[in-house]
Design an enzyme around this catalytic site. Sequence first.
Site, PDB file in Angstrom:
ATOM      1  N   HIS A 197       0.791  -1.220   0.000  1.00 32.00           N
ATOM      2  CA  HIS A 197       0.000   0.000   0.000  1.00 32.00           C
ATOM      3  C   HIS A 197       0.824   1.271   0.000  1.00 32.00           C
ATOM      4  O   HIS A 197       0.369   2.319  -0.437  1.00 32.00           O
ATOM      5  CB  HIS A 197      -0.979  -0.022   1.176  1.00 32.00           C
ATOM      6  N   ARG A 249     -18.744   2.361 -16.551  1.00 35.59           N
ATOM      7  CA  ARG A 249     -18.747   0.984 -17.067  1.00 35.59           C
ATOM      8  C   ARG A 249     -19.362   0.077 -16.001  1.00 35.59           C
ATOM      9  O   ARG A 249     -18.663  -0.497 -15.178  1.00 35.59           O
ATOM     10  CB  ARG A 249     -17.316   0.539 -17.379  1.00 35.59           C
ATOM     11  N   GLU A 309     -20.082   1.800 -31.630  1.00 42.04           N
ATOM     12  CA  GLU A 309     -18.812   1.070 -31.594  1.00 42.04           C
ATOM     13  C   GLU A 309     -18.727  -0.005 -32.662  1.00 42.04           C
ATOM     14  O   GLU A 309     -17.768  -0.765 -32.698  1.00 42.04           O
ATOM     15  CB  GLU A 309     -18.506   0.441 -30.227  1.00 42.04           C
ATOM     16  N   ASN A 336     -12.526   2.503 -28.943  1.00 37.81           N
ATOM     17  CA  ASN A 336     -11.718   1.284 -28.756  1.00 37.81           C
ATOM     18  C   ASN A 336     -12.328   0.152 -29.593  1.00 37.81           C
ATOM     19  O   ASN A 336     -11.645  -0.491 -30.395  1.00 37.81           O
ATOM     20  CB  ASN A 336     -11.697   0.861 -27.288  1.00 37.81           C
ATOM     21  N   ASP A 337     -13.627  -0.066 -29.383  1.00 37.57           N
ATOM     22  CA  ASP A 337     -14.275  -1.128 -30.156  1.00 37.57           C
ATOM     23  C   ASP A 337     -14.502  -0.708 -31.600  1.00 37.57           C
ATOM     24  O   ASP A 337     -14.429  -1.538 -32.507  1.00 37.57           O
ATOM     25  CB  ASP A 337     -15.610  -1.520 -29.498  1.00 37.57           C
ATOM     26  N   CYS A 353     -16.034   8.385 -25.950  1.00 38.50           N
ATOM     27  CA  CYS A 353     -15.635   7.907 -24.632  1.00 38.50           C
ATOM     28  C   CYS A 353     -14.551   6.833 -24.707  1.00 38.50           C
ATOM     29  O   CYS A 353     -14.152   6.276 -23.696  1.00 38.50           O
ATOM     30  CB  CYS A 353     -16.835   7.397 -23.838  1.00 38.50           C
TER      31      CYS A 353
HETATM   32  C1  PEP Z   1     -14.933   1.635 -26.341  1.00 39.18           C
HETATM   33  O1  PEP Z   1     -15.130   0.556 -26.892  1.00 39.18           O
HETATM   34  O2  PEP Z   1     -14.308   2.573 -26.865  1.00 39.18           O
HETATM   35  C2  PEP Z   1     -15.438   1.871 -24.979  1.00 39.18           C
HETATM   36  C3  PEP Z   1     -15.392   3.067 -24.426  1.00 39.18           C
HETATM   37  O3  PEP Z   1     -15.926   0.791 -24.298  1.00 39.18           O
HETATM   38  P1  PEP Z   1     -14.979  -0.338 -23.652  1.00 39.18           P
HETATM   39  O4  PEP Z   1     -13.557   0.130 -23.784  1.00 39.18           O
HETATM   40  O5  PEP Z   1     -15.413  -0.489 -22.251  1.00 39.18           O
HETATM   41  O6  PEP Z   1     -15.296  -1.516 -24.502  1.00 39.18           O
HETATM   42 MG    MG Z   2     -16.585  -0.797 -26.063  1.00 34.75          MG
END
Ligand code: PEP
Ligand code: MG
Length: 540
Positions: free
Chosen positions: A188, A295, A430, A453-454, A501
């Site tokens: 810690h 999330r 996404e 991201n997706d 996001c």
């Molecule tokens: C994404 O896919 O960009 C997203 C924000 O969701 P996660 O990263 O939780 O899949």
């Molecule tokens: Mg995602």
Amino acid sequence: MQKGYGTGASPGEAVGKLHWYKREEKEIPRYKPAAPKAEWERFLSAQQEVIAQLGELADRARKEAGEEAALLFKTHQFMAEDTDLEDAVRTAILETPVNAETAVQEAADEFAEMFAQMEDPYFQARAADVKDVAGRLLAVLGGRKKGQVDLSEPVVLAAEDLSPSETMQLDRGKLLGFVTTGGSASGHTAILARTMEIPAIIGIGDFLKPEMEGHLVLIRGENGEVVVDPDPEMVRAVEEKAEAQRRYKEELESLKGLPSVTQDGRSIKIYCNIASPRDVPAVLRNDAEGIGLFRSEFLYLGRDDLPDEETQFEAYKTVLTDMGEKNVIIRTMDIGADKKVEYLGLPKEENPALGVRALRICLNRPELFRTQLRALYRASAFGHLKIMFPMVTSVWEVLEAKKLCDEVKQELKEAGIPFDGNVQVGVMIETPAAVLISDLLAKEVDFFSCGTNDLTQYTLACDRQNKDLGRFFDPHHPAVLRALKLVCENAHRYGREVGVCGELAADMTMTEEFLNMGMDELSVAPGAVLPLRNKVREIS
Ligand code: PEP
Ligand code: MG
């Protein structure tokens, strides 16, 4: 000049005089108490004092280092009142009988040893916490104040080990960084150093010695480097960097309370991504304008069964209440692909990223979805909630999800349970399908948030989990950027708000382009809020 390496525990560079911290260790007296019952009372009052001290430390940690640090001292509080520890102490004092100090020391040694023997490094590191709590009890029993490290000038502190409470009680104004000869990165103390942003190196071994007291040292938290008596050029470089860093931090602090607006008046909202109610203090500390992505699936992970309605309701209510007037976008659970839970009994899939994931699970198992929706709508009475569905590919999915929302609202209404009747519903963009039908989706929902991201993964047919795909996984690929632009146009055509996001939202080489596309909101990690606001305000 001498150079040694430990383990970098917290990033940052520092240079200053070395101060060797030696804990005041008192010999523990061992004797047979004349009145064991009175001795037990003495222990109980020391225990109460320790619990109160740890409560104060938790409050201080919450303010200075956030909820994670506060939780550490809450855990210490639980340890101080742990019934197993208390029973062992009671038996020793009343039955052996021995004095309270000996009873505490021996019980703590036994518990610490038990943790140290465990295989999991996390539990091994808890041995230090037990010792820390015992040290505090012993200090109170001996009439001393625990963990006060008095620094008269700015120093790089060296110690064999630092307990979390010693770390928390260090004078931040005088502590340039610290190095310990022992310690563990998952301990810690290391976690605290990171949250308090103090450069720290652990496990330097016998490279540093008490005789080096007063020597100039330079530490690099990134790579665990410690330089004793460094060259003047090295010192200058680190000092200049530290000064620039300090100025930058000050500049960021001064942005709190200011709008995220460009010099020519274009504004964009900067929101935060969170995974737990525990992240909210960091959101507020960094002055984010809302939460753009909670999330919620993290409530489902690391458990043996589904979180029930009450558990979810409490989590959502906490976030909404703590965020007050600010918007909170909660994404319905996105289980599947890389986020697996055993208890859902989902079959093993050849292509989990293309499989039964997120909204698909919710629509296939409406009873499960209803529980989450009920918790969400009930919590909506406590703040400004917006609900968002992940991994959408078709309009019918949204219509089916919205129908379930309506049913849940009707149920709550009939049961006389309060909820906000105007909760906005949105979708994550996404998948390429969602991009291409974003005009049709815009007619059905109130807002969009682009999960880059997706979106990158699915647009480029490139597994986001596969490290070997490095340069192929490119969120700046023109296909992704054109997709984002199209989504913006379609959202605005129907008067809907749109944000980003995914990780790309925090990429400051993209900020200007996002503004040009017309993005209304960027949602990023709490630590990225002020740098991003700074970036926006620089754009003309
Ligand atoms: C994404 O896919 O960009 C997203 C924000 O969701 P996660 O990263 O939780 O899949
Ligand atoms: Mg995602």
